[in-house]
Design an enzyme around this catalytic site. Structure first.
Site, PDB file in Angstrom:
ATOM      1  N   ASP A 349       0.838  -1.190   0.000  1.00 44.87           N
ATOM      2  CA  ASP A 349       0.000   0.000   0.000  1.00 44.87           C
ATOM      3  C   ASP A 349       0.879   1.250   0.000  1.00 44.87           C
ATOM      4  O   ASP A 349       1.847   1.346   0.756  1.00 44.87           O
ATOM      5  CB  ASP A 349      -0.894  -0.029   1.242  1.00 44.87           C
ATOM      6  CG  ASP A 349      -1.826   1.155   1.333  1.00 44.87           C
ATOM      7  OD1 ASP A 349      -2.670   1.302   0.442  1.00 44.87           O
ATOM      8  OD2 ASP A 349      -1.693   1.935   2.296  1.00 44.87           O
ATOM      9  N   GLU A 386       1.762  -0.383  -5.055  1.00 43.57           N
ATOM     10  CA  GLU A 386       0.866   0.711  -5.370  1.00 43.57           C
ATOM     11  C   GLU A 386       1.786   1.924  -5.514  1.00 43.57           C
ATOM     12  O   GLU A 386       2.235   2.498  -4.517  1.00 43.57           O
ATOM     13  CB  GLU A 386      -0.164   0.930  -4.257  1.00 43.57           C
ATOM     14  CG  GLU A 386      -1.156   2.031  -4.599  1.00 43.57           C
ATOM     15  CD  GLU A 386      -2.139   2.306  -3.469  1.00 43.57           C
ATOM     16  OE1 GLU A 386      -3.310   2.627  -3.775  1.00 43.57           O
ATOM     17  OE2 GLU A 386      -1.750   2.223  -2.292  1.00 43.57           O
TER      18      GLU A 386
END
Length: 705
Positions: A349, A386
């Site tokens: 993330d 990401e």
């Protein structure tokens, strides 16, 4: 001869002790006792705090004597503990000077960052006792799970079909029909469904221990309790969340999660964990002290010169990932999940944060990313970034990959969405996205599988909402609709939200099928969002991070009401898996290098061999030569894909085939079900082999054989 290291050398009250081993960090079973090891570079003293399980007060507090400190590590063996029934934490003493970055407070009991099991939040949604002096409690884990012959599957990346899901949301709905809704055990019961759908990889949103009551609040208008539902706010990186386990109330979450991994692997399904190493649940200077802040705040977090928290995560703090101590913790954590839980890969993330130096500047060669790329234990794990963060660093196509990292391709998502809704000037970009984005991932080390292709994900609209709403509708979040992204590239097909207009409903169904068809014929790795295969809606909410209700729970009744959509998605996945030419390992060369008379890929428009690249064009077609399939020596059929995102029909001239081959129809999204799609291998012959009329907002896929 008897070992001397099993004998105590010290005692404190009724406890027998000896100097411990500094590595590994955490609490480790050793002959006769437990080795406790904890790091702090600045603490002046450390005390081990022991509880009987669930007890409100400690049963003992044992200070580390000076000879039990090696460098900056406090390490001690405590003998004869009933280790299955204890919880432990630490008190750290040292300077309290937030302006200098120090937050030591001996009155607080701190969680071990290396805790393998964390108690205190054992059952999801049970309100905690806020007066408890130790909210999140470290426990010991035991390596007694029978893995049999299980191991990570090591499916080639280009062969993956990823299904992103939330553990609780997948089976929490009453109609899921599982025995243990909202748990790891619930997912196990749904493995036959995942196999029927055809996915071979699940990507789980955060399963590390987090506190669903962090920043919980009651909506001022609805009275609904809003929680930290998504879980992107880690309490402990090494511990699976107890509230996601049916057996969590008995402390068996480790075994339940391992049983899920084992069952998925037995059914040919990999498991990727969404990991959140960019921030923690401790928040900014107004947040709570759980672990890192009280242990060594200046080491674990990025700080301004006057002691405030840098916030590249958008959630209050930022882990100092390129400090060697934090870097090693991240590596230890991933090694642990890969080795002890047989995890197949990790999605990071806001991964761009991992490439920032301690002051926030992007690094050219981030040591953490390089370390993970070349680590021997993680060598076969998928690493997916990401490739952006909340501080404005956007690295899609430029993430420091070291030949190993794949990326969530945000440019694929944006490009497909814009083309899907008929924006002009998109065909050139579409050609790149369909090929696996060679404009972003050029070079021998960055093939098509570098691109994780997705149109929807947990963050944003679902597929059904993408074609039903022009604007976000996040009022249920209690933030006056100010949260969530405003740039959705969505189109409501003529009405905002719910409608009874059959023409609009038909167009929405067609657009969802168009999106899935484009995704499944794109080079790279397709990822679909939980429930998109059956038309799940979030009622226009594109940021459902705080809802433990039907906005996030998958309504399994949709399988019946949207059976045609499910059938379409299932057959598209099967088609992709049946055709190696859709899953190439290397980028197309746009030439004929096998002597078939066709280039590996050719581009077309309404006229064969003549694509319209102009600004006003909304049509594009391409032909894949099956003799150029890159999976070993296996040759494939020819595949022709025509896409008409114009608001009127167009006649498409089809490129001719050689050797008495003919075109067969696999998909025509403009046709009425069940003739919109066919099971792979049963495709009917195309009546007119020279051309076809492609309806407005439609996709056709032909197979040449």
């Amino acid at each position: 001869m008897e070992r001397i290291d099993i004998h105590p050398t010290h005692s404190y009250q009724n406890f027998k002790l000896r100097r411990g081993k500094p590595f590994p960090f955490g609490a480790t079973l050793v002959p006769g006792g437990v080795n406790f090891s904890i790091f702090s570079s600045t603490a002046t003293s450390c005390t081990l705090v022991l509880f009987k399980k669930h007890a409100p007060e400690p049963m003992a507090e044992i200070p580390f004597c000076k000879e039990f400190r090696i460098g900056n590590v406090f390490c001690m063996v405590v003998f004869d503990l009933d280790y299955e029934n204890i919880e432990y934490g630490y008190r750290m003493d040292g300077p309290f000077n937030p302006q200098e970055g120090h937050w030591f407070d001996k009155s607080k009991i701190l969680l071990d960052p290396y805790a393998k099991i964390i108690g205190g939040r054992d059952v999801w949604g049970t309100p905690p006792d806020w007066n408890n002096i130790y909210q999140h409690r470290a426990r010991l884990a035991f390596d007694d799970f029978d893995w049999e012959d299980d191991r990570p599957l090591e499916i080639p990346p280009e062969d993956l079909i990823i299904y992103e899901m939330h553990v609780r949301g997948f089976t929490r709905h009453l109609c899921s029909g599982v025995k243990h809704p909202g748990t790891f055990a619930g997912i196990r019961e749904k493995i036959p469904y995942l196999k029927e759908l055809g996915v071979n990889c699940v990507e789980l949103m955060p399963i590390y221990e987090f506190d669903e009551f962090e920043n919980s609040r009651v909506h001022s208008e609805t009275g609904q309790l809003l929680l930290n539902y998504w879980g992107y706010s880690t309490v402990g990186f090494f511990a699976p969340k107890a509230g996601y386990a049916a057996s969590g109330k008995w402390g068996m979450q480790v075994d339940e999660f391992k049983a899920l991994v084992k069952a998925l692997h037995k059914n040919g399904i990999e498991i990727i964990l969404d990991v959140v190493f960019n921030h923690t649940a401790e928040g900014n200077e107004y947040g709570q002290t759980i672990s890192f802040r009280g242990l060594d705040n200046k080491i674990y977090y990025m700080l301004t010169p006057d002691g405030y928290y840098l916030n590249f995560s958008g959630t209050g703090n930022t882990l100092n990932c390129n400090n060697p101590i934090v870097r090693n913790m991240v590596l230890d954590c991933l090694r642990y999940w890969a080795s002890e839980y047989h995890i197949d890969g990790f999605r990071f993330d806001l991964a761009s944060i991992l490439g920032r130096d301690p002051w926030g500047a992007p690094l050219a060669n981030p040591p953490l990313l390089e370390l993970l790329a070349f680590d021997p234990i993680l060598a076969k794990c998928k690493l997916i970034a990401e490739a952006w963060d909340a501080g404005g660093l956007y690295q899609v196509g430029s993430f420091p990959a070291f030949g190993r990292w794949a990326e969530w391709n945000g440019k694929y998502r944006d490009g497909i969405r814009k083309f899907l809704k008929g924006d002009p000037g998109r065909v050139g970009d579409m050609a790149q996205r369909l090929q696996g984005s060679p404009d972003l991932y050029a070079g021998a080390e960055r093939g098509p599988a570098t691109s994780i292709n997705f149109i929807t994900a947990h963050d944003g609209f679902t597929l059904a909402d993408l074609v039903s709403y022009h604007h976000k509708h996040n009022e249920a979040n209690g933030e006056d609709n100010n949260d969530g992204c405003n740039d959705n590239d969505s189109w409501n097909c003529g009405a905002e939200g719910w409608t009874e207009d059959q023409s609009i409903l038909s167009l929405r169904q067609r657009q969802m099928k168009n999106a899935i068809a484009m995704l499944m014929v794109s080079q790279g790795v397709p990822m679909i969002l939980m429930g998109d295969e059956m038309g799940r809606t979030q009622c226009g909410n594109n940021n459902t991070y705080c809802h433990d209700n039907e906005l996030n729970w998958l309504n399994w009744n949709l399988l019946e009401s949207n059976a045609n959509l499910f059938r379409f998605v299932k057959n598209c996945i099967a088609f992709r898996m049946a055709h190696p030419v859709l899953r190439n390992r290397y980028h197309f060369r746009n030439i004929d290098y096998v002597g078939s008379g066709y280039a590996d890929i050719t581009w077309h428009g309404t006229q064969a061999w003549n694509a319209d690249w102009s600004e006003h064009s909304r049509v594009l077609a391409f032909l894949l030569c099956g003799k150029h399939a890159q999976q070993g020596t296996v040759q494939d059929n020819y595949i022709y894909v025509a896409m008409n995102m114009h608001f009127c029909s167009h006649w498409f001239e089809i490129p001719g085939l050689r050797d008495d081959m003919k075109w067969y129809v696999f998909v025509n999204t403009g046709a009425t079900p069940p003739e919109d799609i066919w099971e792979p291998g049963t495709e009917p012959l195309l009546e007119n082999q020279s051309g076809l009329l492609l309806g407005s907002c439609s996709v056709v896929i032909l197979v040449g054989k």
